[in-house]
Design a protein around this motif. Structure first.
Motif, mmCIF file in Angstrom:
data_model
loop_
_atom_site.group_PDB
_atom_site.id
_atom_site.type_symbol
_atom_site.label_atom_id
_atom_site.label_comp_id
_atom_site.label_asym_id
_atom_site.label_seq_id
_atom_site.Cartn_x
_atom_site.Cartn_y
_atom_site.Cartn_z
ATOM 1 N N ALA A 24 0.810 -1.220 0.000
ATOM 2 C CA ALA A 24 0.000 0.000 0.000
ATOM 3 C C ALA A 24 0.842 1.269 0.000
ATOM 4 O O ALA A 24 0.308 2.368 -0.201
ATOM 5 N N ASP A 25 2.156 1.133 0.203
ATOM 6 C CA ASP A 25 3.024 2.304 0.319
ATOM 7 C C ASP A 25 3.832 2.598 -0.939
ATOM 8 O O ASP A 25 4.689 3.491 -0.917
ATOM 9 N N ARG B 205 -1.923 -0.080 -9.400
ATOM 10 C CA ARG B 205 -1.204 -0.850 -10.411
ATOM 11 C C ARG B 205 0.248 -1.068 -9.991
ATOM 12 O O ARG B 205 0.793 -2.171 -10.141
ATOM 13 N N GLU B 206 0.873 -0.037 -9.470
ATOM 14 C CA GLU B 206 2.253 -0.192 -9.007
ATOM 15 C C GLU B 206 2.309 -1.127 -7.805
ATOM 16 O O GLU B 206 3.259 -1.903 -7.642
ATOM 17 N N ALA B 207 1.278 -1.067 -6.954
ATOM 18 C CA ALA B 207 1.205 -1.989 -5.821
ATOM 19 C C ALA B 207 1.102 -3.427 -6.308
ATOM 20 O O ALA B 207 1.744 -4.337 -5.761
ATOM 21 N N ALA B 208 0.290 -3.652 -7.351
ATOM 22 C CA ALA B 208 0.150 -5.000 -7.912
ATOM 23 C C ALA B 208 1.479 -5.497 -8.466
ATOM 24 O O ALA B 208 1.847 -6.666 -8.290
ATOM 25 N N ARG B 209 2.202 -4.619 -9.142
ATOM 26 C CA ARG B 209 3.521 -5.004 -9.662
ATOM 27 C C ARG B 209 4.474 -5.344 -8.517
ATOM 28 O O ARG B 209 5.276 -6.276 -8.614
ATOM 29 N N HIS B 210 4.387 -4.575 -7.445
ATOM 30 C CA HIS B 210 5.244 -4.816 -6.273
ATOM 31 C C HIS B 210 4.920 -6.177 -5.654
ATOM 32 O O HIS B 210 5.832 -6.935 -5.290
ATOM 33 N N ILE B 211 3.644 -6.499 -5.536
ATOM 34 C CA ILE B 211 3.237 -7.803 -4.995
ATOM 35 C C ILE B 211 3.771 -8.924 -5.877
ATOM 36 O O ILE B 211 4.321 -9.917 -5.374
ATOM 37 N N GLU C 174 -1.462 -7.140 1.437
ATOM 38 C CA GLU C 174 -1.651 -7.095 -0.008
ATOM 39 C C GLU C 174 -3.048 -6.597 -0.375
ATOM 40 O O GLU C 174 -3.211 -5.799 -1.313
ATOM 41 N N LEU C 175 -4.057 -7.046 0.368
ATOM 42 C CA LEU C 175 -5.414 -6.573 0.106
ATOM 43 C C LEU C 175 -5.542 -5.075 0.359
ATOM 44 O O LEU C 175 -6.284 -4.370 -0.350
ATOM 45 N N ALA C 176 -4.826 -4.563 1.350
ATOM 46 C CA ALA C 176 -4.913 -3.145 1.688
ATOM 47 C C ALA C 176 -4.538 -2.263 0.510
ATOM 48 O O ALA C 176 -5.054 -1.148 0.362
ATOM 49 N N ALA C 177 -3.642 -2.767 -0.349
ATOM 50 C CA ALA C 177 -3.217 -1.992 -1.514
ATOM 51 C C ALA C 177 -4.288 -1.943 -2.593
ATOM 52 O O ALA C 177 -4.247 -1.090 -3.481
ATOM 53 N N SER D 287 -4.886 -13.911 -8.557
ATOM 54 C CA SER D 287 -4.368 -13.974 -9.925
ATOM 55 C C SER D 287 -2.940 -13.433 -9.988
ATOM 56 O O SER D 287 -2.074 -13.998 -10.663
ATOM 57 N N ILE D 288 -2.693 -12.346 -9.285
ATOM 58 C CA ILE D 288 -1.349 -11.746 -9.274
ATOM 59 C C ILE D 288 -0.337 -12.714 -8.673
ATOM 60 O O ILE D 288 0.727 -12.976 -9.252
ATOM 61 N N THR D 289 -0.652 -13.240 -7.505
ATOM 62 C CA THR D 289 0.310 -14.111 -6.830
ATOM 63 C C THR D 289 0.477 -15.442 -7.556
ATOM 64 O O THR D 289 1.575 -16.002 -7.583
ATOM 65 N N ASN D 290 -0.593 -15.949 -8.163
ATOM 66 C CA ASN D 290 -0.482 -17.200 -8.917
ATOM 67 C C ASN D 290 0.378 -17.023 -10.167
ATOM 68 O O ASN D 290 1.165 -17.908 -10.528
#
Length: 247
Positions: free
Chosen positions: A97-98, A103-109, A144-147, A164-167
């Protein structure tokens, strides 16, 4: 091929073990966290197959039977390892979340999931089905959900996007680790392997013509490109999600 870790037979007992935080240390400061850390170190050094109750006991300098007073068996120990590892996913890193927008958070995850798996290759050998939720897994999930919270998705859609992101990232890591293991086992580079296989494949194909596969296969990397495929799939996923969000 490393063996898959099996799930423990009594998930309720494991749940109590995962959430117990006040068990006093025993002989030689033995404790559930100490046992878990020793097992993690062995797995990182030598793989999941090297983690046995005996090897962990030897590392701690106690008898193997001592460990059974804290952890019922290897299956439960692996679950403790998975939970401890999950808790360290963002250690020393920014929380999702930081890092910027969703979208950038998803890439970070995705990046952290991928890099964390490569740093701990044994983790891809653990069966992902029906995990018993410990504090490490739940805190990671919440971070991760917080983001993704508040961007306009329903709770179910948020969960599906995160999964989907983590898989995608875990699959890419599993692919990369598999290639690394295959290269190490064969002692051949990808180029050397294809030099050996190419003529044999051409002979085996005979008159068969696959023009599209031939063209695309020649353009793509011979062994595949896990990170490139991850980036492509992730951006396509995020573009699709963006179309569903309120303007």
């Amino acid at each position: 091929m490393p063996r898959k870790a099996t799930r423990p037979g009594d998930p309720t007992a494991l749940l109590a073990l995962l959430w117990a935080s006040d068990q006093p240390p025993g002989r030689g400061a033995t404790s559930v966290p100490a046992i878990t850390d020793a097992a993690l170190a062995i797995a990182d050094e030598s793989g999941l197959d090297a983690v046995t109750m005996r090897s962990v006991a030897d590392r701690l300098g106690v008898g193997a039977m001592t460990l059974y007073g804290y952890v019922p068996g290897r299956a439960e120990l692996v679950e403790l390892m998975v939970d401890r590892l999950a808790a360290r996913t963002y250690a020393g890193q920014r929380a999702p979340a930081d890092v910027g927008d969703w979208r950038e958070a998803a890439r970070h995850i995705a990046r952290r999931t991928y890099e964390h798996a490569l740093a701990h290759p044994w983790s891809v050998d653990v069966t992902p089905a029906r995990p018993v939720l410990g504090p490490g897994v739940l805190v990671k999930y919440d971070q991760e959900l917080a983001a993704l919270d508040g961007i306009g998705l329903s709770d179910v859609a948020m969960d599906r996007l995160l999964s989907s992101i983590t898989n995608l990232a875990a699959g890419a890591a599993r692919w990369q680790i598999g290639m690394q293991r295959t290269r190490a086992a064969s002692g051949l580079t990808d180029e050397q392997w294809w030099e050996r296989m190419g003529p044999a494949l051409a002979e085996a194909m005979g008159d068969l013509r696959v023009p599209v596969a031939d063209r695309v296969g020649s353009a793509a990397a011979n062994a595949g490109d896990p990170t490139g495929s991850l980036t492509f799939a992730l951006e396509a996923l995020l573009d699709g999600v963006a179309q569903q969000l309120p303007r």
